[in-house]
Design a protein around this motif. Structure first.
Motif, PDB file in Angstrom:
ATOM      1  N   GLY A   8       5.268  -3.473  10.098  1.00  0.00           N
ATOM      2  CA  GLY A   8       4.746  -3.265  11.439  1.00  0.00           C
ATOM      3  C   GLY A   8       5.611  -3.799  12.554  1.00  0.00           C
ATOM      4  N   SER A   9       6.713  -4.461  12.231  1.00  0.00           N
ATOM      5  CA  SER A   9       7.575  -4.980  13.298  1.00  0.00           C
ATOM      6  C   SER A   9       8.198  -3.844  14.096  1.00  0.00           C
ATOM      7  N   ILE A  73      13.909 -13.133   0.932  1.00  0.00           N
ATOM      8  CA  ILE A  73      13.276 -12.947   2.230  1.00  0.00           C
ATOM      9  C   ILE A  73      13.919 -11.781   2.973  1.00  0.00           C
ATOM     10  N   CYS A  74      13.098 -11.032   3.663  1.00  0.00           N
ATOM     11  CA  CYS A  74      13.547  -9.875   4.439  1.00  0.00           C
ATOM     12  C   CYS A  74      14.576 -10.282   5.494  1.00  0.00           C
ATOM     13  N   GLN A  75      15.472  -9.353   5.812  1.00  0.00           N
ATOM     14  CA  GLN A  75      16.539  -9.611   6.779  1.00  0.00           C
ATOM     15  C   GLN A  75      16.121  -9.346   8.227  1.00  0.00           C
ATOM     16  N   GLY A  76      14.869  -8.945   8.452  1.00  0.00           N
ATOM     17  CA  GLY A  76      14.424  -8.547   9.781  1.00  0.00           C
ATOM     18  C   GLY A  76      14.365  -9.690  10.786  1.00  0.00           C
ATOM     19  N   TYR A  77      14.329  -9.311  12.081  1.00  0.00           N
ATOM     20  CA  TYR A  77      14.374 -10.286  13.175  1.00  0.00           C
ATOM     21  C   TYR A  77      13.164 -11.214  13.195  1.00  0.00           C
ATOM     22  N   ILE A  78      12.059 -10.765  12.641  1.00  0.00           N
ATOM     23  CA  ILE A  78      10.845 -11.577  12.608  1.00  0.00           C
ATOM     24  C   ILE A  78      11.094 -12.912  11.904  1.00  0.00           C
ATOM     25  N   PHE A  79      11.987 -12.899  10.913  1.00  0.00           N
ATOM     26  CA  PHE A  79      12.179 -14.064  10.049  1.00  0.00           C
ATOM     27  C   PHE A  79      13.398 -14.914  10.414  1.00  0.00           C
TER      28      PHE A  79
END
Length: 216
Positions: A8-9, A73-79
């Protein structure tokens, strides 16, 4: 092994789901970063990173994850902040693209969340890209006054199209499989319909019951 991912990001509507899974035991937990963290000034200040970290810390403690257990862990900006925390805390962490089983679990959880805030399930299920920006924009513009509060309004893409002119006219459909994007119910055929038309990267059309009085 622990997997950490989000869903959902990239969706205009709703917050963002964050999930964690221990693969060997199928222990799965998830939570939602509230929509307000994707509005001004929270989004610009990256407060969503702090909220994400608080979720992951809580679940790491609950699962009693030690420093030797592998974490993907996911590479997305959220993390961004979460990845830094895990690395500096000497967890056995790897930043990578997350696949199943967690990917499907968290995407399913996000769809459940979206139906709870009002998006029709049938509007999401029969498409390869259920949260495509313009698809979500059509749903928002079907009842804009009441649905703006559900949007990531700090996004540049929202700012670009939020004041798009909406043109309304009426038409008549004889056949087809349509749902009213205001109330979410099927539009029976043949039927008179209300059409909201607007232009983004191309002409977009929203179909409603001609006298729909549903309120979000």
């Amino acid at each position: 092994m622990i997997q950490i991912d989000d869903a959902g990001s990239g969706s205009l509507v709703g917050g963002t789901a964050v999930g964690i899974l221990r693969i060997e035991t199928n222990e799965y937990m998830w939570d939602v970063i509230p929509i307000k963290y994707f509005t001004s000034p929270y989004f610009e200040n990256k407060r969503y990173e702090d909220y994400t970290l608080s979720i992951i810390k809580k679940y790491l403690k609950y699962l009693n994850v030690d420093k030797n257990e592998p974490i993907e862990i996911c590479q997305g900006y959220i993390f961004n902040k979460t990845r830094d925390f895990l690395a500096k805390s000497n967890y056995n962490v790897k930043s990578t693209k997350i696949s199943d089983p967690l990917q499907s679990l968290i995407e399913s959880s996000f769809i459940d969340y979206c139906t709870q805030i009002g998006i029709p399930y049938d509007y999401l299920r029969y498409t390869k890209y259920p949260f495509h920006f313009h698809k979500m924009l059509r749903w928002v513009f079907a009842d804009k006054k009441n649905r703006v509060k559900l949007c990531k309004t700090a996004w540049n893409s929202w700012k670009k199209y939020s004041d798009t002119q909406l043109q309304i006219h009426y038409d008549y459909i004889v056949t087809g499989n349509y749902i009213c994007l205001k109330c979410g119910k099927k539009i029976n055929t043949p039927s008179k319909i209300k059409v909201i038309e607007f232009t983004t990267n191309k002409k977009q059309f929203i179909y409603l019951h001609d006298n729909c009085r549903f309120s979000q």
